[in-house]
Scaffold this active site. Sequence first.
Site, mmCIF file in Angstrom:
data_model
loop_
_atom_site.group_PDB
_atom_site.id
_atom_site.type_symbol
_atom_site.label_atom_id
_atom_site.label_comp_id
_atom_site.label_asym_id
_atom_site.label_seq_id
_atom_site.Cartn_x
_atom_site.Cartn_y
_atom_site.Cartn_z
ATOM 1 N N VAL A 1 -5.454 2.142 -17.815
ATOM 2 C CA VAL A 1 -5.837 2.464 -16.440
ATOM 3 C C VAL A 1 -5.067 1.486 -15.548
ATOM 4 O O VAL A 1 -5.636 0.583 -14.930
ATOM 5 C CB VAL A 1 -7.358 2.352 -16.228
ATOM 6 C CG1 VAL A 1 -7.770 3.052 -14.940
ATOM 7 C CG2 VAL A 1 -8.113 2.970 -17.401
ATOM 8 N N HIS A 2 -3.748 1.696 -15.514
ATOM 9 C CA HIS A 2 -2.831 0.725 -14.921
ATOM 10 C C HIS A 2 -3.272 0.236 -13.540
ATOM 11 O O HIS A 2 -3.433 -0.964 -13.300
ATOM 12 C CB HIS A 2 -1.436 1.346 -14.786
ATOM 13 C CG HIS A 2 -0.867 1.932 -16.027
ATOM 14 N ND1 HIS A 2 -0.368 1.158 -17.053
ATOM 15 C CD2 HIS A 2 -0.707 3.222 -16.418
ATOM 16 C CE1 HIS A 2 0.092 1.951 -18.015
ATOM 17 N NE2 HIS A 2 -0.112 3.203 -17.659
ATOM 18 N N ASP A 3 -3.445 1.180 -12.625
ATOM 19 C CA ASP A 3 -3.598 0.814 -11.214
ATOM 20 C C ASP A 3 -4.921 0.138 -10.901
ATOM 21 O O ASP A 3 -5.025 -0.621 -9.930
ATOM 22 C CB ASP A 3 -3.420 2.053 -10.338
ATOM 23 C CG ASP A 3 -1.994 2.594 -10.401
ATOM 24 O OD1 ASP A 3 -1.091 1.833 -10.770
ATOM 25 O OD2 ASP A 3 -1.800 3.780 -10.087
#
Length: 312
Positions: A238-240
Amino acid sequence: MTKVIMDCDPGIDDAIALTVLLAHPEAADLIGVTTIGGNVQLYKVTKNAQKLLTFLGSNTKIAMGQSDPLVKEIETAGEIHGKTGMDGYQFPENSLEYPIVSDNAITFMNEEITNSDEKVNIVATGPLTNVALLLKTFPKVAEKIEHIYVMGGSIEQGNITLASEFNAYVDPEAAKIVFDSGLPITLSGLNLTENKAYLTMDEISQIKNLGKTGEMASAILDFYASAEREKGMTKIPVHDACAVLSLVAPELFTKSEKFNIEVSLTNDQFRGMTYPDRRVYAPDDKNIEVLEDVNREKFVQYIFDSIQSHNK
């Protein structure tokens, strides 16, 4: 109160990040959302911002930014985020009535930051084109920027090429301008987001039990996860969300190191590669804090709690 502008390209993980940010008005006053072409084209990411803010009951201002990088044509990631950029859930039909206050995110950001009675933070989860143009067009605005929280780059692996992370690859010239600005930056790169800050499929399934917002988040994450699994990934990054969490909950991150970071501007597989200056005699004025580890259990619980809080 910490004032924040979120510059983003929604994007499914941007959507989760924005959902988390809006869940914590006590920690961050979101004074604007600016959009940038990235995960999909600009008009699509702008629609997605409208959809999400409508769904979450927000009245945050939206300004539309740049459609293309500084130098090369845009490359998008619709194969990951779907044709709309936020596939998997049917958002309210009236979403596109949400007002766009400006079609020039650069002047919007400058006005909001300059007129603020305190310094403003920027959370940037897409290519850094808007932020770079802000700093170049209005250089004095840097005096009113407190900190920039970036999802992008990596000090280890790439994802769009073997060496380059997607956001940095799409507009490395912009990344270099921002990284070289001297402003304090906290960087959530792939070395953190792919390796440490992820959700399992079981956890994504559990999210749907967190009320209406959980149903939305689980649905879009299911779509996102299916694309990631096709690439062989079993841990869904969930990079961001990491960029947002590094602002509102920095205690979750257990290891970091400060660097100066160079960005490769070559036109080969190394374009967009971000590499830290690890020399013994590297300059002391290191402005980029690279996050390297996270308490994953607390990370997951914070996302769960943030999503559930929207239903109160």
